[in-house]
Design an enzyme around this catalytic site. Structure first.
Site, short mmCIF file in Angstrom:
data_model
loop_
_atom_site.label_atom_id
_atom_site.label_comp_id
_atom_site.label_asym_id
_atom_site.label_seq_id
_atom_site.Cartn_x
_atom_site.Cartn_y
_atom_site.Cartn_z
N TYR A 13 0.90 -1.20 -0.16
CA TYR A 13 0.08 -0.07 -0.07
C TYR A 13 0.75 1.18 0.06
O TYR A 13 0.47 2.24 0.81
CB TYR A 13 -0.85 0.03 1.19
CG TYR A 13 -1.61 -1.29 1.53
CD1 TYR A 13 -2.77 -1.60 0.86
CD2 TYR A 13 -1.05 -2.32 2.54
CE1 TYR A 13 -3.28 -3.06 1.19
CE2 TYR A 13 -1.84 -3.22 2.78
CZ TYR A 13 -3.16 -3.58 2.01
OH TYR A 13 -3.48 -4.75 2.23
N TYR A 141 -12.18 -7.07 7.39
CA TYR A 141 -10.85 -7.13 6.58
C TYR A 141 -10.67 -8.87 6.28
O TYR A 141 -10.52 -9.47 7.16
CB TYR A 141 -9.64 -6.38 7.25
CG TYR A 141 -8.46 -6.62 6.02
CD1 TYR A 141 -8.42 -5.96 4.79
CD2 TYR A 141 -7.61 -7.85 6.20
CE1 TYR A 141 -7.21 -6.39 4.01
CE2 TYR A 141 -6.48 -8.27 5.36
CZ TYR A 141 -6.41 -7.41 4.19
OH TYR A 141 -5.40 -7.71 3.32
N ASP A 242 -13.40 -16.17 9.35
CA ASP A 242 -11.95 -15.80 8.72
C ASP A 242 -11.17 -15.82 9.96
O ASP A 242 -11.11 -14.68 10.64
CB ASP A 242 -12.16 -14.70 8.07
CG ASP A 242 -10.90 -14.06 7.44
OD1 ASP A 242 -9.72 -14.76 7.78
OD2 ASP A 242 -10.65 -13.07 6.62
N LYS A 271 -1.64 -16.66 8.25
CA LYS A 271 -1.02 -16.00 9.05
C LYS A 271 0.19 -16.89 10.07
O LYS A 271 1.38 -17.10 9.48
CB LYS A 271 -1.51 -14.93 9.87
CG LYS A 271 -1.77 -13.91 8.68
CD LYS A 271 -2.01 -12.45 9.40
CE LYS A 271 -2.20 -11.20 8.24
NZ LYS A 271 -3.78 -10.83 8.03
C1 LIG Z 1 -4.02 -10.92 6.68
C2 LIG Z 1 -5.56 -11.34 6.79
C3 LIG Z 1 -6.18 -11.83 5.31
C4 LIG Z 1 -5.17 -12.06 4.40
O1 LIG Z 1 -4.11 -12.66 4.29
P1 LIG Z 1 -2.85 -12.52 3.25
O2 LIG Z 1 -1.85 -13.84 3.63
O3 LIG Z 1 -2.19 -11.29 3.48
O4 LIG Z 1 -3.55 -12.80 1.92
C5 LIG Z 1 -7.30 -12.37 5.31
N1 LIG Z 1 -8.18 -12.09 6.46
C6 LIG Z 1 -7.92 -11.67 7.86
C7 LIG Z 1 -8.72 -11.96 8.77
C8 LIG Z 1 -6.24 -11.21 7.72
O5 LIG Z 1 -6.11 -10.50 8.77
#
Ligand SMILES: *Cc1c(COP(=O)(O)O)cnc(C)c1O
Length: 423
Positions: A13, A141, A242, A271
């Site tokens: 970004y 997000y 998520d 992550k």
């Molecule tokens: C970081 C994140 C993503 C995306 O993961 P990337 O490995 O950066 O593609 C998706 N959902 C949540 C909640 C995140 O924190």
């Protein structure tokens, strides 16, 4: 090298000619990043949630070398291997028992794309072509790819940059109340009315359980999650959780959805999965969902080149083993109580709007957006690495951080935020 970086290499970004200088990291060990000039600074970000055991971990290094000597990669179409099978077993064991199938991918965003495909295909394969929308939450997000962006917060979530291109989804008010606040049915009203109104078009609901990360670092009541699950059941709508940021102990539970004792239909993890060593993610789902996806001879249409990369799987196996045999819960609880104690005094500063803490996550919400270049320089001068966005200064340190190191981190946060408030 820095001059070359500045001229050619894009960063997250950021403009192609960056307005601020990059910090050059030579190496990293424990909670410390070593900069070019030899200074060691404490990483308060765990490199964006991922480095839960700290850097340069002997057990993970060993797992990587051992796997390297066998095979670093092999395609997953038609082939399989022990690291993937072992990892699948562990992940399916430590998550809800209804989750029985797993899809490995290379990043959190892709794990969300796969989750969305599962949800669309679940209905499509069974002949329901009407359900082509996702009900998401404001301030959420879910990643940077197109499907994922289409369920990110419509205001702060990059929608304006891609106007007319993103799939149009439906958004409910941001989850509330705060984690410890009393539940009231009014907090679910907007979500409920969106469901009532649009349920024939909605394939799935997606949200980040308990903690909304990059969309606003908001921490909300488990009762909201419970109500969302109940309503999804009532309207027969799939629930995607998520946990890419929250998974693997960060909130004090192994998975944040455990705060509410709900069951996802589809779960995304990423992550911290490899302890921050390699990019890897996974999407887990139930028999029911896969049977729906595969109705009328269909199959899930996804298959990344580096699917279930053996090196990443081997490191993930070692990372999970290390995590599960460690006193991670005690450590995270310890970090939580220390953050609560030590960040509290930030509340006396006029510039501070609110302090929020859950597990190993500490958030200082300010009354004004930060000056990133100014603040980064100050943090480094105080020996810490923290990367704020907008008006949010937040940390999620590695679980192995010592009491003293954490005090250094919170002490520096206080000083810098105080100084920022005074300018
Ligand atoms: C970081 C994140 C993503 C995306 O993961 P990337 O490995 O950066 O593609 C998706 N959902 C949540 C909640 C995140 O924190």
């Amino acid at each position: 090298m820095l001059a070359y970086d500045k001229e050619h290499i894009l960063h997250p970004y950021a403009p192609s000619i960056p307005s601020m200088d990059m910090q050059f990291v030579k190496s990293a060990s424990g909670v410390y990043l070593e900069l070019e000039d030899g200074r060691k600074i404490i990483d308060g970000m765990s490199s964006w949630w991922s480095v839960i055991h700290g850097y340069n971990v002997p057990e993970l290094n060993a797992a990587a070398s051992e796997q390297l000597s066998k095979m670093s990669h092999v395609m997953f179409g038609g082939l399989t291997h022990e690291p993937a099978i072992k990892l699948a077993k562990t992940l399916l064991e430590i998550t809800d028992e209804s989750l029985e199938h797993i899809f490995f991918s290379d990043s959190g965003s892709v794990s969300v794309e796969v989750a969305l495909k599962m949800a669309y295909q679940y209905w499509n394969s069974q002949g329901n072509k009407q359900k082509n929308k996702i009900l998401a939450f404001s301030k959420g997000y879910h990643g940077d790819t197109f499907g994922a962006m289409s369920v990110c917060d419509p205001v702060t979530g990059m929608h304006s940059a891609f106007e007319g291109i993103l799939h149009k989804n439906i958004f409910a008010d941001a989850p509330s109340p705060a984690f410890n606040d009393e539940w009231d049915e009014k907090h679910i009203e907007d979500f409920k009315s969106k469901l009532e109104h649009y349920h024939t078009e909605i394939a799935a609901v997606i949200l980040e359980p308990i903690v909304q990360g990059a969309g606003g670092m908001r921490i909300y009541s488990p009762s909201l999650l419970t109500s969302v699950r109940t309503l999804c059941d009532k309207y027969d709508i799939l629930l995607i959780l998520d946990e890419v940021a929250t998974g693997f102990g960060r909130t004090g539970k192994l998975f944040a959805y455990e705060h509410a004792e709900v069951t996802p239909d589809i779960l995304c993890v990423g992550k911290a999965l490899t302890g921050g060593y390699l990019s890897m993610a996974a999407t887990l789902t139930s028999k029911k969902v896969m049977q729906g996806v595969e109705a009328n001879g269909n199959v899930l249409m996804h298959g990344p080149t580096f699917m279930a990369n053996p090196l990443a799987c081997a490191i993930a196996n070692a990372s999970l083993e290390l995590l599960l045999k460690s006193p991670w819960q005690e450590r995270v609880e310890g970090i939580e109580s220390q953050l609560k104690n030590e960040l509290q005094k930030c509340e006396e500063l006029d510039i501070v709007k609110e302090i929020r803490v859950l597990g190993a996550i500490g958030v200082i919400e300010l009354n004004a957006d930060v000056d990133l270049a100014w603040m980064t320089e100050k943090f480094i001068a105080h020996g810490i690495w923290v990367r704020p966005f907008l008006n949010l200064v937040y940390i999620m340190p590695p679980y192995i951080i010592s009491k003293e190191e954490l005090s250094t981190l919170t002490g520096a946060l206080y000083e810098v935020v105080k100084e920022f408030g005074a300018i």
